[in-house]
Design a protein around this motif. Sequence first.
Motif, PDB file in Angstrom:
ATOM      1  N   THR B  27       1.561  -0.911   0.131  1.00 55.08           N
ATOM      2  CA  THR B  27      -0.081  -0.019  -0.038  1.00 55.08           C
ATOM      3  C   THR B  27       0.698   1.317  -0.159  1.00 55.08           C
ATOM      4  OG1 THR B  27      -1.705  -1.551   1.795  1.00 55.08           O
ATOM      5  CG2 THR B  27      -2.078   0.881   1.694  1.00 55.08           C
ATOM      6  N   ALA B  28       1.925   1.509   0.411  1.00 54.89           N
ATOM      7  CA  ALA B  28       2.750   2.322   0.699  1.00 54.89           C
ATOM      8  C   ALA B  28       3.675   2.960  -0.487  1.00 54.89           C
ATOM      9  CB  ALA B  28       4.106   2.249   1.863  1.00 54.89           C
ATOM     10  N   LEU B  29       4.393   1.561  -0.894  1.00 52.34           N
ATOM     11  CA  LEU B  29       4.779   2.281  -2.439  1.00 52.34           C
ATOM     12  C   LEU B  29       3.243   2.128  -2.979  1.00 52.34           C
ATOM     13  CD1 LEU B  29       7.051  -1.498  -2.959  1.00 52.34           C
ATOM     14  CD2 LEU B  29       7.185   0.388  -1.750  1.00 52.34           C
ATOM     15  N   GLU B  30       2.121   1.717  -3.295  1.00 49.60           N
ATOM     16  CA  GLU B  30       1.397   2.333  -4.588  1.00 49.60           C
ATOM     17  C   GLU B  30       0.639   4.093  -4.139  1.00 49.60           C
ATOM     18  OE1 GLU B  30      -1.832  -1.213  -3.066  1.00 49.60           O
ATOM     19  OE2 GLU B  30      -0.890  -2.217  -4.277  1.00 49.60           O
ATOM     20  N   THR B  31       0.328   4.162  -3.005  1.00 56.82           N
ATOM     21  CA  THR B  31       0.048   5.467  -2.421  1.00 56.82           C
ATOM     22  C   THR B  31       1.636   6.401  -2.968  1.00 56.82           C
ATOM     23  OG1 THR B  31       0.176   4.718  -0.631  1.00 56.82           O
ATOM     24  CG2 THR B  31      -1.542   5.014  -1.458  1.00 56.82           C
ATOM     25  N   ARG B  32       2.898   6.137  -3.347  1.00 61.35           N
ATOM     26  CA  ARG B  32       3.522   7.106  -2.734  1.00 61.35           C
ATOM     27  C   ARG B  32       4.651   7.529  -1.871  1.00 61.35           C
ATOM     28  NH1 ARG B  32       5.609   6.809  -8.971  1.00 61.35           N
ATOM     29  NH2 ARG B  32       3.479   5.928  -9.733  1.00 61.35           N
ATOM     30  N   ILE B  33       3.987   6.489  -1.328  1.00 51.99           N
ATOM     31  CA  ILE B  33       4.739   6.423   0.463  1.00 51.99           C
ATOM     32  C   ILE B  33       6.451   6.264   0.095  1.00 51.99           C
ATOM     33  CG2 ILE B  33       4.747   6.839   3.041  1.00 51.99           C
ATOM     34  CD1 ILE B  33       1.759   5.984   2.713  1.00 51.99           C
ATOM     35  N   PRO B  34       7.361   7.893   0.322  1.00 50.24           N
ATOM     36  CA  PRO B  34       8.588   6.920   0.113  1.00 50.24           C
ATOM     37  C   PRO B  34       8.861   5.425   1.164  1.00 50.24           C
ATOM     38  CG  PRO B  34       8.700   9.375   1.033  1.00 50.24           C
ATOM     39  CD  PRO B  34       7.187   8.650   0.534  1.00 50.24           C
ATOM     40  N   PRO B  35       9.131   4.317   1.018  1.00 46.90           N
ATOM     41  CA  PRO B  35       9.604   3.509   1.424  1.00 46.90           C
ATOM     42  C   PRO B  35      10.336   4.035   2.803  1.00 46.90           C
ATOM     43  CG  PRO B  35      10.646   3.180  -0.763  1.00 46.90           C
ATOM     44  CD  PRO B  35       9.992   4.168  -0.188  1.00 46.90           C
ATOM     45  N   ALA B  36      11.591   4.922   2.561  1.00 46.98           N
ATOM     46  CA  ALA B  36      12.527   4.885   4.001  1.00 46.98           C
ATOM     47  C   ALA B  36      11.569   5.412   4.948  1.00 46.98           C
ATOM     48  CB  ALA B  36      12.859   6.054   4.021  1.00 46.98           C
ATOM     49  N   GLU B  37      10.438   6.043   4.588  1.00 50.21           N
ATOM     50  CA  GLU B  37       9.329   7.261   5.402  1.00 50.21           C
ATOM     51  C   GLU B  37       8.534   5.966   6.328  1.00 50.21           C
ATOM     52  OE1 GLU B  37       7.478  10.579   3.504  1.00 50.21           O
ATOM     53  OE2 GLU B  37       5.644  10.509   5.324  1.00 50.21           O
ATOM     54  N   ALA B  38       8.288   4.821   5.468  1.00 49.62           N
ATOM     55  CA  ALA B  38       7.068   3.702   5.831  1.00 49.62           C
ATOM     56  C   ALA B  38       8.033   3.141   6.879  1.00 49.62           C
ATOM     57  CB  ALA B  38       7.181   2.606   4.709  1.00 49.62           C
ATOM     58  N   LEU B  39       8.955   2.770   6.802  1.00 48.75           N
ATOM     59  CA  LEU B  39      10.023   1.638   7.691  1.00 48.75           C
ATOM     60  C   LEU B  39      10.081   2.853   8.682  1.00 48.75           C
ATOM     61  CD1 LEU B  39      12.507   0.365   4.943  1.00 48.75           C
ATOM     62  CD2 LEU B  39      11.870  -0.825   6.767  1.00 48.75           C
ATOM     63  N   GLU B  40      10.732   3.536   8.853  1.00 48.96           N
ATOM     64  CA  GLU B  40      10.983   4.798   9.723  1.00 48.96           C
ATOM     65  C   GLU B  40      10.056   5.272  10.499  1.00 48.96           C
ATOM     66  OE1 GLU B  40      13.501   8.150   8.034  1.00 48.96           O
ATOM     67  OE2 GLU B  40      14.929   6.582   7.566  1.00 48.96           O
ATOM     68  N   LYS B  41       8.987   5.612   9.855  1.00 50.11           N
ATOM     69  CA  LYS B  41       7.780   5.729  10.926  1.00 50.11           C
ATOM     70  C   LYS B  41       6.751   4.765  11.173  1.00 50.11           C
ATOM     71  CE  LYS B  41       7.760  10.803   9.668  1.00 50.11           C
ATOM     72  NZ  LYS B  41       7.256  12.105   7.714  1.00 50.11           N
ATOM     73  N   GLY B  42       6.540   3.784  10.482  1.00 49.46           N
ATOM     74  CA  GLY B  42       5.884   2.767  10.819  1.00 49.46           C
ATOM     75  C   GLY B  42       6.537   1.762  11.205  1.00 49.46           C
ATOM     76  N   PHE B  43       6.861   0.599  10.011  1.00 47.22           N
ATOM     77  CA  PHE B  43       7.422  -0.642  10.736  1.00 47.22           C
ATOM     78  C   PHE B  43       8.686  -0.535  12.059  1.00 47.22           C
ATOM     79  CE2 PHE B  43       5.967  -1.429   6.324  1.00 47.22           C
ATOM     80  CZ  PHE B  43       5.256  -1.993   7.060  1.00 47.22           C
ATOM     81  N   ILE B  44       9.847   0.331  12.136  1.00 50.92           N
ATOM     82  CA  ILE B  44      10.207   0.595  12.837  1.00 50.92           C
ATOM     83  C   ILE B  44      10.307   0.460  14.265  1.00 50.92           C
ATOM     84  CG2 ILE B  44      12.832   1.055  13.720  1.00 50.92           C
ATOM     85  CD1 ILE B  44      13.522   1.057  10.610  1.00 50.92           C
ATOM     86  N   PRO B  45       9.311   1.678  14.232  1.00 47.05           N
ATOM     87  CA  PRO B  45       8.661   2.024  15.650  1.00 47.05           C
ATOM     88  C   PRO B  45       8.455   0.591  16.563  1.00 47.05           C
ATOM     89  CG  PRO B  45       7.955   4.028  14.199  1.00 47.05           C
ATOM     90  CD  PRO B  45       8.550   3.317  13.351  1.00 47.05           C
ATOM     91  N   GLY B  46       7.252   0.193  15.106  1.00 45.87           N
ATOM     92  CA  GLY B  46       6.901  -1.265  15.554  1.00 45.87           C
ATOM     93  C   GLY B  46       7.952  -2.030  16.028  1.00 45.87           C
ATOM     94  N   ILE B  47       8.832  -1.789  15.651  1.00 43.47           N
ATOM     95  CA  ILE B  47       9.630  -3.554  16.289  1.00 43.47           C
ATOM     96  C   ILE B  47      10.492  -2.814  17.627  1.00 43.47           C
ATOM     97  CG2 ILE B  47      12.122  -2.472  15.174  1.00 43.47           C
ATOM     98  CD1 ILE B  47      10.361  -6.135  14.953  1.00 43.47           C
ATOM     99  N   GLN B  48      10.379  -1.466  17.667  1.00 42.79           N
ATOM    100  CA  GLN B  48      10.394  -0.968  19.519  1.00 42.79           C
ATOM    101  C   GLN B  48       9.760  -1.162  20.065  1.00 42.79           C
ATOM    102  OE1 GLN B  48      11.181   2.749  17.352  1.00 42.79           O
ATOM    103  NE2 GLN B  48      13.662   2.695  17.158  1.00 42.79           N
ATOM    104  N   THR B  49       8.735  -1.227  19.555  1.00 43.57           N
ATOM    105  CA  THR B  49       8.025  -1.583  20.632  1.00 43.57           C
ATOM    106  C   THR B  49       8.001  -3.000  20.970  1.00 43.57           C
ATOM    107  OG1 THR B  49       5.942   0.503  19.726  1.00 43.57           O
ATOM    108  CG2 THR B  49       5.801  -1.568  21.215  1.00 43.57           C
ATOM    109  N   VAL B  50       8.183  -3.771  20.370  1.00 41.57           N
ATOM    110  CA  VAL B  50       8.783  -4.659  20.452  1.00 41.57           C
ATOM    111  C   VAL B  50       9.498  -5.563  20.951  1.00 41.57           C
ATOM    112  CG1 VAL B  50       9.047  -7.209  19.319  1.00 41.57           C
ATOM    113  CG2 VAL B  50       7.094  -5.575  18.287  1.00 41.57           C
TER     114      VAL B  50
END
Lengths: 490, 218
Positions: B27-50
């Motif tokens: 979805t991020a790629l389709e909606t033109r969200i830069p992948p770096a931003e998806a990682l830094e604002k989305g997935f990495i905060p998730g793994i930090q919570t883990v």
Amino acid sequence: MIPGRRPKLDLLSPALIDQILEEAFLVLERTGVSFENPEARELFRQAGQAADDGTQRVRLTPRLVERCLATAPAVIDLFDRSGEKSFRVGGDEVHFDPGSSGTRILDHQTLRERKPVTSDLVSIARLTDVLAHLHFQSTALVPSDIPGEIADAYRLFLALLFSSKPVVTGTFRVAGFGPMRDLLSAVRGGVEALRAKPLAIFDACPSPPLRWSRLTSQSLIDCARAGIPSELISMGMTGATSPATISGTLVQHVVENLAGLCLTQIVRPGAPVIFGGSPSSFDMRQGTTPMGAMETMMIDCAYAQLGKRLGLPTHAYMALSDAKTNDAQAGFETGIGAVLAALAGINVISGPGMLDYESTISLEKMVIDDEICALAYRLISGIVPREDPLAAHLFEEFGPETDFLKSAHTRKWYRIEHLLPGVADRDPYDAWEAKGGRTIADRAADRVKDLLAKNPPPLPDFALAAELRRIIEADARANGISGLPDLPVF
Amino acid sequence: MTPDLFSAMAKAVVDGDPETAAGLARTALETRIPPAEALEKGFIPGIQTVGELWESGDYFLPELIASAGAMKAATAILRPVLEASGSSVAGTGTVVIGTVEGDIHDIGKNLVSAMLTANGFKVVDLGADVKLPDFIEAAEKSSADLICLSALLTTTMLGQRRLIELLTDRGLRGRFKVLVGGAPTSRKWAQEIGADGYGESAPAAVREALALLGKAKS
């Protein structure tokens, strides 16, 4: 007289036993087990089983499994080095031996683990020889002063020199079997004499889930041919390498062990094989395999019950602890394990002396655990009506003077009915304090020194010792090793 | 909409849900969200919570493995796009890991591998029974910072020593840090063979890896 009753632990209901076995047979037939060893696959193929060289998977029909179970002996008689004393492995007979293949020893001086050397292994063999409740010895440590290439045969060499008890051991390499068999048959005076009077048990561990490695399959094949008992050591770790549930892990345990058993029976029907294991409850925090966990012991007792139902001798790694020193945890885990294993009627119980996830041996713990084993034996010897009447006649002369300390009945029975401790503390407080307020580990350390000082090792006669030496030196040379460590002189 | 997407990404990782994580990455790629931003604002905060849930004792290894799997599913989709665009994300480091030759045990190695992934490392997992030269080849190819060696047998732990000798022989010893672990190993063993670090458990291995790369958590 009413017979005494042997107390018994049965964790599984008959219905649950049936279901576990049914599912195990189903998995053996549908999924099968991987054998990395091409010879093993070929043997299965010759026995009419589907064996795929690509996936290495062998599927076993219920018919074959039943046939193999029918030929596997229910009882194995092991003999000591002299060939005179025998030990029945089967029924509900219980034999303890030190845990095997540790890589470290607990140094009582520093209370820290260190690498073991040849002289440590010699001390363990000698101590095992004099501890009455350890019926078997084990090649308990991997010494660090010997190259890994010949460590398996070298450990057996030391065991055969310094103790006369039967040995629980195993190979570390395919080529280790030859010299190890030669050492054993040298003691007996030939391969056939060894087959008639087995002196050692070889452990063989499948790799969970559902896999037998090249080395361990080869050990099963070689042992079956030589009539050396194989101990099947399935070791699933719940939720990691086997199902998270205890009952689920039991299904896998039966599958892995029966696959190994079938290989031995195909090689030679009637080959001696023991239904054993070293499974564990997997710690989801540390990623460790606690042997002292209650769930681990429950799995052990339950698979032993399954092994008995299948008509096989049984084994477990129990009466050991994950503690790092001889503390309260070491005592309670070992004590609970020894008692449960004895109640479950497990034939070979490997563990005494072991700490730290089956990795560290302590001589002091061996002494403490020998006493724990004595308690376990006392428990299963049960409550026996020694006389008939039991006591009514003792009260016929009852009066204010009645004192059992003076009675002949007491002198007749107290030693038979009651154990006296060796290292457990029963001093009144003041006496304990006056002796320095020492712990059981301190007292055990004294006892280790005392036992080793007073008991010279039961060395074999000169000709046999020389022959054993010749075999191990030939193995060393074949592996490019020129010198072996000096042995202690007695 | 985007903040919701980022928090959904974090949640997919915390929940250990690889399908949802992969879907959100697409979805991020389709909606033109830069992948770096998806990682830094989305997935990495998730793994930090883990990581926080692990530290607080709420998460155990099964949750950790599942979350690492979700993270891996997302990065598998985002990383190629990220690398094609020439940009990079501030990762923790690159690790080559495996169980040394002759040893088929990989459970401990898998745990370390999953936990390193969960802590933001790029992990090249070579599996079990890995030939020693293969470690070096993979480390050179991926410009790894660290080589992690597992061994469960007293016989195969010698392979750890040989790998270090091999690195020295090839003049590469200074290029990669080496971390060892496995049941028969110890800190003393690590020192004896000249390894840079020793991991007694999976969490300890991660702490050691972070410390070796100068990224230790305070």
